[in-house]
Design an enzyme around this catalytic site. Structure first.
Site, PDB file in Angstrom:
ATOM      1  N   LEU A 111      10.141 -20.869  -4.761  1.00  7.66           N
ATOM      2  CA  LEU A 111       9.197 -19.934  -4.127  1.00  7.66           C
ATOM      3  C   LEU A 111       7.864 -19.952  -4.856  1.00  7.66           C
ATOM      4  O   LEU A 111       7.819 -19.865  -6.087  1.00  7.66           O
ATOM      5  CB  LEU A 111       9.772 -18.500  -4.179  1.00  7.66           C
ATOM      6  CG  LEU A 111       8.816 -17.377  -3.746  1.00  7.66           C
ATOM      7  CD1 LEU A 111       8.614 -17.385  -2.226  1.00  7.66           C
ATOM      8  CD2 LEU A 111       9.339 -16.007  -4.178  1.00  7.66           C
ATOM      9  N   ASP A 155       0.827  -1.214   0.000  1.00  2.00           N
ATOM     10  CA  ASP A 155       0.000   0.000   0.000  1.00  2.00           C
ATOM     11  C   ASP A 155       0.866   1.271   0.000  1.00  2.00           C
ATOM     12  O   ASP A 155       1.982   1.265   0.521  1.00  2.00           O
ATOM     13  CB  ASP A 155      -0.911  -0.021   1.240  1.00  2.00           C
ATOM     14  CG  ASP A 155      -2.110   0.897   1.084  1.00  2.00           C
ATOM     15  OD1 ASP A 155      -2.353   1.401  -0.039  1.00  2.00           O
ATOM     16  OD2 ASP A 155      -2.813   1.126   2.088  1.00  2.00           O
ATOM     17  N   HIS A 214       2.500   3.277  -8.988  1.00  3.65           N
ATOM     18  CA  HIS A 214       2.291   1.863  -9.325  1.00  3.65           C
ATOM     19  C   HIS A 214       3.488   1.326 -10.110  1.00  3.65           C
ATOM     20  O   HIS A 214       3.967   0.217  -9.848  1.00  3.65           O
ATOM     21  CB  HIS A 214       1.006   1.678 -10.137  1.00  3.65           C
ATOM     22  CG  HIS A 214      -0.232   2.087  -9.384  1.00  3.65           C
ATOM     23  ND1 HIS A 214      -0.434   1.763  -8.072  1.00  3.65           N
ATOM     24  CD2 HIS A 214      -1.330   2.801  -9.772  1.00  3.65           C
ATOM     25  CE1 HIS A 214      -1.606   2.262  -7.663  1.00  3.65           C
ATOM     26  NE2 HIS A 214      -2.161   2.895  -8.686  1.00  3.65           N
TER      27      HIS A 214
HETATM   28  C1  IPE Z   1      -5.593  -2.693  -0.388  1.00  6.15           C
HETATM   29  O1  IPE Z   1      -5.164  -1.375  -0.543  1.00  6.15           O
HETATM   30  C2  IPE Z   1      -5.555  -3.417  -1.694  1.00  6.15           C
HETATM   31  C3  IPE Z   1      -4.219  -3.591  -2.288  1.00  6.15           C
HETATM   32  C4  IPE Z   1      -3.074  -3.280  -1.750  1.00  6.15           C
HETATM   33  C5  IPE Z   1      -4.216  -4.190  -3.580  1.00  6.15           C
HETATM   34  P1  IPE Z   1      -6.228  -0.184  -0.691  1.00  6.15           P
HETATM   35  O2  IPE Z   1      -5.418   1.060  -0.752  1.00  6.15           O
HETATM   36  O3  IPE Z   1      -7.141  -0.450  -1.809  1.00  6.15           O
HETATM   37  O4  IPE Z   1      -7.005  -0.298   0.678  1.00  6.15           O
HETATM   38  P2  IPE Z   1      -8.016   0.735   1.373  1.00  6.15           P
HETATM   39  O5  IPE Z   1      -9.083   1.042   0.393  1.00  6.15           O
HETATM   40  O6  IPE Z   1      -7.213   1.959   1.710  1.00  6.15           O
HETATM   41  O7  IPE Z   1      -8.489   0.036   2.593  1.00  6.15           O
HETATM   42  C1  IPE Z   2      -1.527   0.238  -3.411  1.00 10.38           C
HETATM   43  O1  IPE Z   2      -1.292   1.595  -3.415  1.00 10.38           O
HETATM   44  C2  IPE Z   2      -1.737  -0.329  -4.795  1.00 10.38           C
HETATM   45  C3  IPE Z   2      -3.106  -0.766  -5.095  1.00 10.38           C
HETATM   46  C4  IPE Z   2      -4.113  -0.738  -4.270  1.00 10.38           C
HETATM   47  C5  IPE Z   2      -3.355  -1.259  -6.431  1.00 10.38           C
HETATM   48  P1  IPE Z   2      -2.493   2.637  -3.471  1.00 10.38           P
HETATM   49  O2  IPE Z   2      -2.831   2.889  -4.904  1.00 10.38           O
HETATM   50  O3  IPE Z   2      -3.604   2.189  -2.620  1.00 10.38           O
HETATM   51  O4  IPE Z   2      -1.795   3.922  -2.859  1.00 10.38           O
HETATM   52  P2  IPE Z   2      -2.429   4.926  -1.804  1.00 10.38           P
HETATM   53  O5  IPE Z   2      -2.915   4.119  -0.640  1.00 10.38           O
HETATM   54  O6  IPE Z   2      -3.556   5.632  -2.494  1.00 10.38           O
HETATM   55  O7  IPE Z   2      -1.295   5.839  -1.442  1.00 10.38           O
HETATM   56 MG    MG Z   3      -4.035   2.416  -0.652  1.00 11.41          MG
END
Ligand code: IPE
Ligand code: IPE
Ligand code: MG
Length: 265
Positions: free
Chosen positions: A146, A35, A52
């Site tokens: 793995l 995240d 990303h």
């Molecule tokens: C959780 O992250 C999903 C992934 C890392 C793929 P999100 O950024 O989508 O989670 P919320 O919405 O903040 O809980």
């Molecule tokens: C995690 O990073 C990746 C996915 C959920 C695909 P985010 O895109 O949720 O990044 P933040 O949380 O908005 O910073």
């Molecule tokens: Mg996120």
């Protein structure tokens, strides 16, 4: 001379990232919620997708780290069921990033003994992603070092609902009896059936929630939260998490005294 020593020092630091880890007590399975990509990009004045793109470098580094250590199973939350609600451009970008990344990694997977798996509602992915995923899984299926498990279009609500439907159907068709419905049977109906439950769950970016991730499988996992944003997460951060895990007492409902007695047996 001073400069030389500093460089030398950094070189040692870089190569010795796993020095504090007991390689005989590794978690059998690590699950990560990757995240913070969007915030990482925003901090640098870029669009979310830049985060990303850079997150892929962390995936590479952490996967390589698990291979170097000898961790057998690594599950990465790459896209949740809820992530379909993001702006279409971001979703499209993530789907094409998945395709290009998989295409580019097959040789590395095969060189390092990495077998790719996927969990989640894979049929909901665009056909191109689904095909690329299957192709990569097929081409890496004999690798043994793995298991790299991507959670894609995944949520525990979806997974547990699907398992419940299947069990209900088997019950209706007299394939199973009520008393055969056990935690073990439920586990066998989940997408993660071939793998042991994760022992360590890591979430980056300072969020302290599970976001519908492996709710059943993480019942007894140790949780590790870090403020590091995913695109900055590297092997030394992984080592910190494993070190922390190795210094916890896992009691599974028992008392400290019982655990200590078991260890001296
Ligand atoms: C959780 O992250 C999903 C992934 C890392 C793929 P999100 O950024 O989508 O989670 P919320 O919405 O903040 O809980
Ligand atoms: C995690 O990073 C990746 C996915 C959920 C695909 P985010 O895109 O949720 O990044 P933040 O949380 O908005 O910073
Ligand atoms: Mg996120």
């Amino acid at each position: 001379m001073f400069v030389f020593c500093r460089l030398n020092f950094y070189a040692i630091e870089m190569t010795d990232w796993k020095k504090n880890i007991d390689l005989n007590r590794l978690p059998k399975h690590i699950a990560i919620i990757m995240d913070g990509n969007g915030r990482w990009a925003k901090q640098q004045g870029h669009l979310r997708v830049f985060g990303h793109e850079n997150g892929v470098k962390s995936v590479r580094d952490i996967t390589e780290g698990c291979v170097e250590l000898g961790v057998k199973n690594l599950t990465l939350y790459a896209f949740s069921t809820e992530n379909w609600s993001r702006p279409k451009e971001e979703v499209d970008f993530l789907m094409s990033l998945l395709i290009t990344t998989l295409k580019g990694e097959i040789d590395t997977f095969n060189k390092n003994g990495i077998r790719l798996h996927a969990i989640g509602n894979l049929k909901s992915l665009p056909a191109k992603c689904y095909d690329e995923l299957h192709d990569t899984m097929e081409k890496t299926k004999t690798n043994k070092r793995l298991n790299l498990i991507l959670a894609l279009s995944y949520s525990s609500y979806w997974e547990i609902t699907e398992a419940t439907k299947q069990i209900a159907l088997d019950f209706k068709n007299n394939k199973i009896k009520e008393e055969e419905i056990t935690p073990d049977l439920i586990s066998k109906h989940l997408n993660t059936a071939p793998f042991p439950n994760p022992e360590l769950m890591i979430r980056t970016s300072g969020e302290h929630r599970l976001s519908n991730y492996l709710l059943w499988q993480l019942a007894y996992a140790e949780f590790y939260f870090t403020d590091v944003l995913w695109p900055d997460f590297r092997k030394p951060h992984l080592a910190d998490a494993i070190y922390d895990f190795q210094n916890r007492e896992r009691r599974f409902g028992k008392t400290s005294e019982q655990i200590a007695a078991e260890q001296t047996q």
